[in-house]
Design an enzyme around this catalytic site. Structure first.
Site, short mmCIF file in Angstrom:
data_model
loop_
_atom_site.label_atom_id
_atom_site.label_comp_id
_atom_site.label_asym_id
_atom_site.label_seq_id
_atom_site.Cartn_x
_atom_site.Cartn_y
_atom_site.Cartn_z
N SER A 143 0.96 -0.36 -0.04
CA SER A 143 0.38 -0.25 0.21
C SER A 143 0.86 1.21 0.10
O SER A 143 2.24 1.36 0.16
CB SER A 143 -0.73 0.00 0.81
OG SER A 143 -1.75 1.45 1.54
N TYR A 156 -1.98 -1.53 10.54
CA TYR A 156 -1.70 -1.79 8.93
C TYR A 156 -0.47 -1.03 8.07
O TYR A 156 -0.71 -1.92 7.61
CB TYR A 156 -2.73 -0.43 8.17
CG TYR A 156 -3.28 -0.75 6.83
CD1 TYR A 156 -4.40 -1.71 6.37
CD2 TYR A 156 -2.78 0.56 6.16
CE1 TYR A 156 -4.54 -2.53 4.84
CE2 TYR A 156 -3.05 -0.28 4.47
CZ TYR A 156 -3.42 -1.15 4.08
OH TYR A 156 -4.71 -1.08 2.80
N LYS A 160 2.73 -3.38 5.79
CA LYS A 160 2.71 -2.52 4.30
C LYS A 160 4.37 -2.41 4.47
O LYS A 160 4.32 -3.21 3.96
CB LYS A 160 1.58 -1.75 4.40
CG LYS A 160 0.30 -2.28 4.05
CD LYS A 160 -0.36 -3.67 3.55
CE LYS A 160 -1.24 -3.69 3.39
NZ LYS A 160 -1.65 -4.91 2.30
P1 NAI Z 1 -11.35 -5.45 -0.39
O1 NAI Z 1 -12.14 -6.55 0.99
O2 NAI Z 1 -12.64 -5.69 -1.45
O3 NAI Z 1 -10.72 -7.21 0.15
C1 NAI Z 1 -9.94 -8.49 0.36
C2 NAI Z 1 -9.59 -9.92 0.43
O4 NAI Z 1 -9.72 -10.17 1.21
C3 NAI Z 1 -11.54 -10.23 0.82
O5 NAI Z 1 -12.61 -11.02 -0.53
C4 NAI Z 1 -11.81 -10.86 1.72
O6 NAI Z 1 -12.92 -11.68 2.42
C5 NAI Z 1 -10.18 -11.38 2.02
N1 NAI Z 1 -9.61 -11.81 3.18
C6 NAI Z 1 -9.51 -11.63 4.38
N2 NAI Z 1 -9.28 -12.16 5.23
C7 NAI Z 1 -8.66 -13.04 5.00
C8 NAI Z 1 -8.24 -14.19 4.94
N3 NAI Z 1 -7.50 -14.53 6.45
N4 NAI Z 1 -7.33 -14.69 4.12
C9 NAI Z 1 -7.84 -15.02 3.19
N5 NAI Z 1 -8.57 -13.85 2.49
C10 NAI Z 1 -8.69 -12.77 3.83
O7 NAI Z 1 -9.98 -4.91 0.45
P2 NAI Z 1 -8.95 -4.66 -1.44
O8 NAI Z 1 -9.21 -3.35 -0.95
O9 NAI Z 1 -9.42 -5.37 -2.70
O10 NAI Z 1 -8.11 -5.26 -0.25
C11 NAI Z 1 -6.69 -5.73 -1.15
C12 NAI Z 1 -5.91 -5.67 -1.01
O11 NAI Z 1 -5.03 -4.39 -1.26
C13 NAI Z 1 -5.49 -5.53 1.09
O12 NAI Z 1 -4.23 -5.91 0.92
C14 NAI Z 1 -5.51 -4.11 1.31
O13 NAI Z 1 -4.68 -3.94 2.04
C15 NAI Z 1 -4.91 -3.13 0.01
N6 NAI Z 1 -4.94 -2.03 -0.67
C16 NAI Z 1 -6.29 -1.22 -0.61
C17 NAI Z 1 -6.70 -0.06 -1.38
C18 NAI Z 1 -7.59 0.40 -1.26
O14 NAI Z 1 -8.12 1.48 -1.18
N7 NAI Z 1 -8.78 -0.42 -0.92
C19 NAI Z 1 -5.15 0.68 -1.18
C20 NAI Z 1 -4.01 -0.08 -0.65
C21 NAI Z 1 -3.92 -1.12 -0.33
#
Ligand code: NAI
Length: 278
Positions: A143, A156, A160
């Site tokens: 991130s 967080y 990261k």
């Molecule tokens: P999201 O919540 O839409 O998707 C995250 C997915 O990870 C979900 O499907 C969830 O069920 C799954 N998940 C959660 N805990 C889990 C576990 N213990 N084992 C397996 N799967 C698990 O969120 P997003 O934004 O798509 O997140 C994806 C990555 O992007 C994360 O690492 C997040 O930190 C990173 N990120 C997101 C940003 C944003 O603005 N959305 C910005 C910077 C980084």
């Protein structure tokens, strides 16, 4: 890595957001896709959508904070498809608050998914990928919070920063050994996903299971995220980084002055300016 058709991509956190965008992108390239996620219903739906589009898909319910579940994911991947070429260690959650208010479970949950999830993915897959002797690429989702530390997000940020550090170490190790496996670290700013609702996946043992209704901070975050990039746009940038073997994937270059200011403060021996991410 440019030849993708017929090869195998593994994506954690594939049921939603950025991971789902990546899974669709790899499927569009004709790759066979392994979808892993803790949320079983959303995972089944994501797999059905991709299959309906003609992709060859394997969906595996996985909690990335558990080392043995990543080993199981690697076993299932190699049994089904015989290889893994692209591994996206992407699953992540967000928990925050003042450090003085945080419970140990907040740290354990956030670091368990965001940092240990990546470590477990690398431990389970990288030796097999190296042994396979084929081209490959690891994509670790960090991130912008892995490059600059805003207040109220310490667990967080810590996770990261660790993912960025691990990815940089891996980059050097793979370069020094002339490996055919490459690595990218994805450092997005705001992306329109469900991360503001991360609590939906928090285990009861780590303080989850209560009211999942987003609080005021989560609602504010939701608004900021909705104005962010779409997951498909982020996936395009990752595709480009894989094709061009680029380590850093910075989706929001307009946020880089905050990173520069942090580095400048370190070089100048001054205290950091406040960076508010949300
Ligand atoms: P999201 O919540 O839409 O998707 C995250 C997915 O990870 C979900 O499907 C969830 O069920 C799954 N998940 C959660 N805990 C889990 C576990 N213990 N084992 C397996 N799967 C698990 O969120 P997003 O934004 O798509 O997140 C994806 C990555 O992007 C994360 O690492 C997040 O930190 C990173 N990120 C997101 C940003 C944003 O603005 N959305 C910005 C910077 C980084």
């Amino acid at each position: 890595m440019r030849e993708l058709a017929g090869r195998v991509a593994v994506v954690t956190g594939a049921a939603s957001g950025i991971g789902n965008g990546l899974a669709h992108r790899w499927a569009r390239e004709g790759m066979r896709v392994v979808l892993a996620d803790i949320e079983e219903e959303a995972l089944a739906k994501a797999a059905a959508e991709l299959s309906a589009g003609g992709a060859e898909v394997l969906a595996v319910p996985v909690d990335v904070s558990k080392a043995e579940q990543l080993e199981m994911l690697a076993d299932r991947t190699y049994e089904a498809f015989g290889a893994a070429h692209i591994l996206c260690n992407n699953a992540g959650v967000g928990a925050g608050g003042l450090i003085s208010d945080l419970r140990i479970e907040d740290w354990q949950w956030t670091l368990g998914v965001n940092m240990w999830g990546v470590i477990h993915g690398l431990t389970a897959f990288l030796p097999r990928m190296l042994q396979g002797g084929e081209e490959g690429h690891i994509v670790n989702t960090a991130s912008l919070a892995g490059l600059v530390a805003a207040p109220f997000m310490a667990p967080y940020n810590a996770g990261k920063f660790a993912v960025v550090a691990i990815s940089e170490s891996l980059f050097h190790e793979l370069s020094m050994t002339g490996s055919q496996i490459k690595v990218s670290v994805l450092c997005p700013g705001w992306v329109n996903t469900r991360i503001f609702e991360s609590e939906r996946n928090r285990p009861a043992a780590l303080g989850g299971g209560g009211d999942h209704a987003p609080d005021a901070r989560a609602q504010m975050l939701r608004g900021v995220l909705e104005a962010g990039l779409q997951p498909a746009e982020v996936a395009d940038q990752v595709f480009d980084a894989v094709a061009n073997e680029r380590l850093y994937v910075i989706t929001h270059p307009d946020m880089l002055p905050a990173v520069e200011a942090r580095m400048r403060a370190i070089l100048d021996g001054t205290n950091p300016a406040l960076t508010m991410i949300v």
